[in-house]
Design a protein around this motif. Structure first.
Motif, PDB file in Angstrom:
ATOM      1  N   PRO A  79       0.810  -1.225   0.000  1.00  0.00           N
ATOM      2  CA  PRO A  79       0.000   0.000   0.000  1.00  0.00           C
ATOM      3  C   PRO A  79       0.839   1.269   0.000  1.00  0.00           C
ATOM      4  O   PRO A  79       0.443   2.285  -0.591  1.00  0.00           O
ATOM      5  N   HIS A  80       1.990   1.213   0.620  1.00  0.00           N
ATOM      6  CA  HIS A  80       2.855   2.394   0.682  1.00  0.00           C
ATOM      7  C   HIS A  80       3.559   2.624  -0.653  1.00  0.00           C
ATOM      8  O   HIS A  80       3.809   3.776  -1.039  1.00  0.00           O
ATOM      9  N   GLU A  83       0.862   4.263  -2.826  1.00  0.00           N
ATOM     10  CA  GLU A  83       0.668   5.667  -2.453  1.00  0.00           C
ATOM     11  C   GLU A  83       1.828   6.530  -2.936  1.00  0.00           C
ATOM     12  O   GLU A  83       1.628   7.641  -3.442  1.00  0.00           O
ATOM     13  N   ARG A  87       1.512   9.656  -5.543  1.00  0.00           N
ATOM     14  CA  ARG A  87       1.870  11.012  -5.121  1.00  0.00           C
ATOM     15  C   ARG A  87       3.023  11.587  -5.938  1.00  0.00           C
ATOM     16  O   ARG A  87       3.063  12.789  -6.189  1.00  0.00           O
ATOM     17  N   ALA A 227       7.541   6.759   3.254  1.00  0.00           N
ATOM     18  CA  ALA A 227       7.132   5.400   2.889  1.00  0.00           C
ATOM     19  C   ALA A 227       7.981   4.370   3.615  1.00  0.00           C
ATOM     20  O   ALA A 227       7.461   3.375   4.149  1.00  0.00           O
TER      21      ALA A 227
END
Length: 268
Positions: A79-80, A83, A87, A227
């Motif tokens: 998930p990181h 993301e 971003r 992260a």
């Protein structure tokens, strides 16, 4: 064999760490007997011994534990990574160190990922990548010497080609709180910033954000730090004091023979 099996069965996960006293108590074996067997298992690479206790060694991990460990890393990081890719609008990698190479565990970035010549399950020379340098920086000089000969291979004209140059570069990575920059060292026209995920016994993996050679990768270093911090806390259930904000000097990362202007972009 029964005693060895009793001991090995205690190491249920690749991250399991047990002290001599714990192993002796759980197996019911005398402390002296336990110590003798553990010492033999360490010498044969079935186990490793660190300041925090005993854990699975390379021989045991090679029988399947490695994949379990990789699955744990991927699950914690996925998930990181997503993301970070959203971003930054860059391609993001997760990799582990395997001798003088890195092994790619995951890659995110949508359509942009097609333009980056890396693949999940693939390998690259560690000292030519941001991911690899981020992990190598936390090994002892003796370990670095053992992994590389006096003259080490180049992938591109920008690659590090000598052992002394590699030691200097890894020193620079440590001074930047672990942030490693790669500009065209593994693949031409590729830029990358990487940071290692570190546990109690050293680096376990690394995350990087990758773009083309003009990408201002230094500017997104704080997002990579965030992260890595998130994955580290999830894996080890603790905050790591070495994970600070990206230092200002990362905007002026020296090349092997010059200065990189702010906004310039080195691969993972």
């Amino acid at each position: 064999m029964e005693r060895v099996t009793l001991i090995m069965d205690l190491f249920e996960r690749p991250q399991t760490r047990l002290t001599l006293e714990t192993v002796s108590r759980r197996t019911g074996l005398p402390r002296s007997t336990t110590h003798r067997i553990l010492d033999q298992l360490v010498r044969l690479d079935w186990l490793r011994h660190s300041a925090s206790g005993y854990l699975l060694g390379p021989r045991a991990l090679g029988l399947g534990g490695r994949e379990i460990g990789h699955s744990t890393l991927r699950a914690a990081a996925a998930p990181h990574l997503l993301e970070l890719a959203v971003r930054t609008k860059m391609v993001v990698h997760l990799a582990v160190l395997d001798g003088p190479e890195i092994y790619y565990l995951d890659k995110a970035g949508g359509r942009a990922a097609v333009d980056i010549p890396s693949r999940v399950g693939g390998r690259a020379v560690a000292h030519c990548t941001g991911l690899g340098k981020a992990m190598l920086a936390w090994l002892s000089p003796e370990e670095i010497d053992a992994r590389y000969a006096q003259v080490i291979g180049r992938r591109t004209p920008h690659s590090i080609g000598h052992l002394d140059a590699l030691h200097r570069e890894l020193g620079s990575v440590r001074r930047r709180d672990g942030l490693a920059i790669d500009r065209g060292e593994c693949f031409p026209d590729i830029a990358c910033v990487g940071l290692a995920i570190r546990g109690p016994d050293g680096p376990v993996a690394a995350i990087s954000a990758v773009g083309d050679g003009s990408s201002p990768v230094e500017r997104i270093a704080p997002l990579v730090v965030n992260a890595v911090r998130a994955v580290t806390e999830e894996l080890f259930d603790s905050t790591q004091p070495y994970l600070r904000e990206a230092p200002d000097e990362v905007r002026h990362v020296p090349r092997h023979g010059g200065t990189v202007p702010a906004g310039g972009a080195q691969q993972a």
